[in-house]
Design a protein around this motif. Sequence first.
Motif, PDB file in Angstrom:
ATOM      1  N   ALA A   9     -11.105  -1.098  -1.279  1.00 15.21           N
ATOM      2  CA  ALA A   9     -10.904   0.100  -2.099  1.00 15.21           C
ATOM      3  C   ALA A   9     -10.633  -0.258  -3.557  1.00 15.21           C
ATOM      4  O   ALA A   9     -10.185   0.581  -4.322  1.00 15.21           O
ATOM      5  CB  ALA A   9      -9.750   0.923  -1.528  1.00 15.21           C
ATOM      6  N   LYS A  30       0.852  -1.188   0.000  1.00 14.72           N
ATOM      7  CA  LYS A  30       0.000   0.000   0.000  1.00 14.72           C
ATOM      8  C   LYS A  30       0.890   1.242   0.000  1.00 14.72           C
ATOM      9  O   LYS A  30       2.103   1.146   0.240  1.00 14.72           O
ATOM     10  CB  LYS A  30      -0.899  -0.005   1.242  1.00 14.72           C
ATOM     11  N   GLN A  52      -5.518   5.971  -6.837  1.00 14.22           N
ATOM     12  CA  GLN A  52      -4.617   4.998  -6.214  1.00 14.22           C
ATOM     13  C   GLN A  52      -5.432   4.277  -5.143  1.00 14.22           C
ATOM     14  O   GLN A  52      -5.980   4.907  -4.241  1.00 14.22           O
ATOM     15  CB  GLN A  52      -3.404   5.747  -5.626  1.00 14.22           C
ATOM     16  N   ASN A  53      -5.541   2.956  -5.267  1.00 12.80           N
ATOM     17  CA  ASN A  53      -6.429   2.160  -4.415  1.00 12.80           C
ATOM     18  C   ASN A  53      -5.625   1.305  -3.444  1.00 12.80           C
ATOM     19  O   ASN A  53      -4.681   0.637  -3.848  1.00 12.80           O
ATOM     20  CB  ASN A  53      -7.299   1.249  -5.290  1.00 12.80           C
ATOM     21  N   ASN A  54      -6.013   1.321  -2.183  1.00 12.78           N
ATOM     22  CA  ASN A  54      -5.300   0.574  -1.141  1.00 12.78           C
ATOM     23  C   ASN A  54      -6.223  -0.426  -0.464  1.00 12.78           C
ATOM     24  O   ASN A  54      -7.120  -0.026   0.285  1.00 12.78           O
ATOM     25  CB  ASN A  54      -4.758   1.551  -0.088  1.00 12.78           C
ATOM     26  N   GLY A  55      -6.012  -1.719  -0.748  1.00 14.43           N
ATOM     27  CA  GLY A  55      -6.799  -2.761  -0.099  1.00 14.43           C
ATOM     28  C   GLY A  55      -8.010  -3.164  -0.913  1.00 14.43           C
ATOM     29  O   GLY A  55      -8.495  -2.416  -1.768  1.00 14.43           O
ATOM     30  N   ALA A  56      -8.495  -4.375  -0.644  1.00 13.50           N
ATOM     31  CA  ALA A  56      -9.594  -4.957  -1.427  1.00 13.50           C
ATOM     32  C   ALA A  56     -10.859  -4.109  -1.357  1.00 13.50           C
ATOM     33  O   ALA A  56     -11.546  -3.929  -2.369  1.00 13.50           O
ATOM     34  CB  ALA A  56      -9.880  -6.377  -0.940  1.00 13.50           C
TER      35      ALA A  56
END
Lengths: 208, 208
Positions: A140, A98, A134-138
């Motif tokens: 998201a 992340k 910008q995506n962090n984690g499932a």
Amino acid sequence: MAPTTTTTLNAFDPGQPTHAHSDDDSSSCPFCHIATTYSPYDPADPPVASSPHLDPDAGSPEPTTFVVLSTPLLIAFLDIMPLSPGHVLLCPRSHRRKLTDATPAEARELGRYLRVLSAAVGAATGVPDWNVVQNNGAAAAQVVPHMHFHIIPRPELRSRGAERFTSTMFGRGQREELDEDEAAPLAESIRQAIAEVIGVEEAGKAKL
Amino acid sequence: MAPTTTTTLNAFDPGQPTHAHSDDDSSSCPFCHIATTYSPYDPADPPVASSPHLDPDAGSPEPTTFVVLSTPLLIAFLDIMPLSPGHVLLCPRSHRRKLTDATPAEARELGRYLRVLSAAVGAATGVPDWNVVQNNGAAAAQVVPHMHFHIIPRPELRSRGAERFTSTMFGRGQREELDEDEAAPLAESIRQAIAEVIGVEEAGKAKL
């Protein structure tokens, strides 16, 4: 169970579920594979497309990666399932799950090159508007567990088209595969535009 | 035609159309207003909530801005129409319309603090997943013409809820106003968490 290199590379597509690699396993990470395959070059003086920096495996049956930026800390390349022409991904070379796993030095460089890449993608595509995502984690909508910024040109669309675009941006709906014949000159234009933006930055510094 | 300060401040809401100010007019820009109202402080040692840095206009009827970071180059605050608790905006103090209008120094600082703020918002909310979003131009759903990154915690939602969340993230659908009683302690937690993250960064540097 070990994915072949080819199936691992297909895992790029943020619209598809991931397979076979655990979140912290860099050995099967497609972005780590790219980072180790493509060595850094000076972004102010990009090599020709046939250089080993950009085509290390000439003739290989692997899907081509169109690298547009390759520094000691970061690498950027065309998304293989673009939402629009010029859709680029920017990530640290090292495996960072992340954004918070990036080092402070990587975070600064990501900020610096988000601006440079945005300008270069705009110049190469002629599309003046764009999203940075910008995506962090499932939860998201992160799929490839190696952090990356999307830079996504946004052509003018009518309302329904814009809604479909947004929904596809977070993993639903149809995306088309990158057309390799269009991708090669586009990547070349982006690399040249990056060199120009960096030239302007350097000229600005020299004036101070 | 000149908007009052109050109506200008309402223009924050990325879900609403803008009014009365031209794209390059910083004099009526709500984010410029915040930047000039709230002076910088050391993020490693944040002041108490009643300090003039955080409450310069005690007793004013204006909507409160909950500042969480305020440096010479950047400012960050709670979104007044949050998509989830902890939804924060980060922008340069100076009026920059798009990311490409930021200076190289601002771009690096934005990158640095995106990481710091992401860690701090996660710690303060307990939500481990989040999106970073930055929109440039009307076709990309930018409303306030002063560039800003959104940091948006993503609580686990079922499929329909997740779709609605995504669509609202780009300007459609219902958003609720910030609850000021909840916002004050949340902003305080985020400021404290930022100080801790910076403390860890500094300790890392000292070790090198």
